[in-house]
Design a protein around this motif. Sequence first.
Motif, PDB file in Angstrom:
ATOM      1  N   HIS A  23       0.811  -1.220   0.000  1.00  0.00           N
ATOM      2  CA  HIS A  23       0.000   0.000   0.000  1.00  0.00           C
ATOM      3  C   HIS A  23       0.841   1.264   0.000  1.00  0.00           C
ATOM      4  CE1 HIS A  23      -2.589  -3.234   1.628  1.00  0.00           C
ATOM      5  NE2 HIS A  23      -3.488  -2.665   0.846  1.00  0.00           N
ATOM      6  N   GLY A  24       2.113   1.136  -0.330  1.00  0.00           N
ATOM      7  CA  GLY A  24       2.958   2.305  -0.483  1.00  0.00           C
ATOM      8  C   GLY A  24       3.377   2.924   0.829  1.00  0.00           C
ATOM      9  N   THR A  39       3.060   3.764   6.672  1.00  0.00           N
ATOM     10  CA  THR A  39       3.011   2.666   5.721  1.00  0.00           C
ATOM     11  C   THR A  39       2.099   1.586   6.269  1.00  0.00           C
ATOM     12  OG1 THR A  39       4.327   1.237   4.270  1.00  0.00           O
ATOM     13  CG2 THR A  39       4.967   1.301   6.606  1.00  0.00           C
ATOM     14  N   SER A 104      10.437  -1.130   1.752  1.00  0.00           N
ATOM     15  CA  SER A 104       9.342  -0.358   1.181  1.00  0.00           C
ATOM     16  C   SER A 104       9.842   0.511   0.036  1.00  0.00           C
ATOM     17  CB  SER A 104       8.722   0.533   2.259  1.00  0.00           C
ATOM     18  OG  SER A 104       9.526   1.679   2.487  1.00  0.00           O
ATOM     19  N   LYS A 197      -5.664   2.747  -1.320  1.00  0.00           N
ATOM     20  CA  LYS A 197      -4.205   2.829  -1.289  1.00  0.00           C
ATOM     21  C   LYS A 197      -3.523   1.717  -2.076  1.00  0.00           C
ATOM     22  CE  LYS A 197      -2.973   5.854   2.493  1.00  0.00           C
ATOM     23  NZ  LYS A 197      -4.254   6.327   3.016  1.00  0.00           N
ATOM     24  N   SER A 198      -4.294   0.874  -2.732  1.00  0.00           N
ATOM     25  CA  SER A 198      -3.713  -0.068  -3.681  1.00  0.00           C
ATOM     26  C   SER A 198      -3.539   0.573  -5.051  1.00  0.00           C
ATOM     27  CB  SER A 198      -4.600  -1.313  -3.813  1.00  0.00           C
ATOM     28  OG  SER A 198      -5.826  -0.990  -4.470  1.00  0.00           O
ATOM     29  N   GLN A 203      -0.683   6.051  -4.612  1.00  0.00           N
ATOM     30  CA  GLN A 203       0.567   5.746  -3.909  1.00  0.00           C
ATOM     31  C   GLN A 203       1.672   6.712  -4.321  1.00  0.00           C
ATOM     32  OE1 GLN A 203       1.933   1.707  -4.011  1.00  0.00           O
ATOM     33  NE2 GLN A 203      -0.048   0.833  -3.445  1.00  0.00           N
ATOM     34  N   HIS A 206       1.194  10.160  -2.799  1.00  0.00           N
ATOM     35  CA  HIS A 206       1.548  10.159  -1.378  1.00  0.00           C
ATOM     36  C   HIS A 206       3.064  10.171  -1.184  1.00  0.00           C
ATOM     37  CE1 HIS A 206      -1.929  10.056   1.199  1.00  0.00           C
ATOM     38  NE2 HIS A 206      -2.531   9.134   0.464  1.00  0.00           N
TER      39      HIS A 206
END
Length: 284
Positions: A23-24, A39, A104, A197-198, A203, A206
């Motif tokens: 989800h970034g 995150t 990440s 957020k997928s 993403q 953000h």
Amino acid sequence: LAGAAACEPTRAPAYDGKATFAHGVASGDPGPDRVVLWTRVTPAAPGPVPVRWIVSTYRKLRRVVAHGEVTTDDTRDFTVKVDAPGLQPGRVYHYGFIAGKERSPIGRTKTLPVEGVDSVKFAVVSCSNYVFGFFNGYRAIAEREDIDAVLHLGDYIYEYGPDGYGGEVGARLGRAAQPPHEIVTLSDYRTRHAQYKSDPDLQAAHAVAPWITVWDDHETTNDSWQKVSHYQQQSEGDWELRKRAALQAYYEWMPIRDPVAGRPLEAINRSFQYGDVVTLLMLE
């Protein structure tokens, strides 16, 4: 893009399980000496997950200026939120997270300036309905690195099911709402936030700058206000329980500083000072 590279670790936390960062990353609520980092990890097995966070002045995180470790679990839907301290005002920083061997994406953020401010640039967005179209506006934001902050003025998610606002469009675009019904429970709200957020364009937006957000009504339900929602149906249960579930999921899934201990979840009003140029007041 700021989120294109992978986080380079200085030391990985002791975690033998597998986890991904599906989800970034995000940052928000900047101050002159701190910023909120966010995150979410998706573990392959249940149980707590230790996560390391890193802040650097370099995009590849090779010179660490702040770091630490936190543990997340299912009580907060495996989201991670850190109020990273000890930063310098008006500086661009890069950040990332590590869970075991997984790194990440790297995000870019910026602290509030104290002096020497000539101008301030905001990207302003609102009313982002996942099912009603693609997030091209977020992609346009992600392609710029001259933005001081992204202001989201509410309706970050929409609560409707497939028969609600935009449902037919979502079915044609392959962007049907998840879960496939109007969201009511804590699990429902978490699932809807996770779906938003997928989206790769969200993403990327953000990851390019800190976000300063406030909710409107669709983060809970349409036309919600104080102790009533005109759209709350009897079959959807108690309104106060639904509102609390919605606000809990919002704080879990958004890069916003949590309320001070002892204050209600509704205490979202806050301000941000950009030198002597802009005083930004975020009001519900």
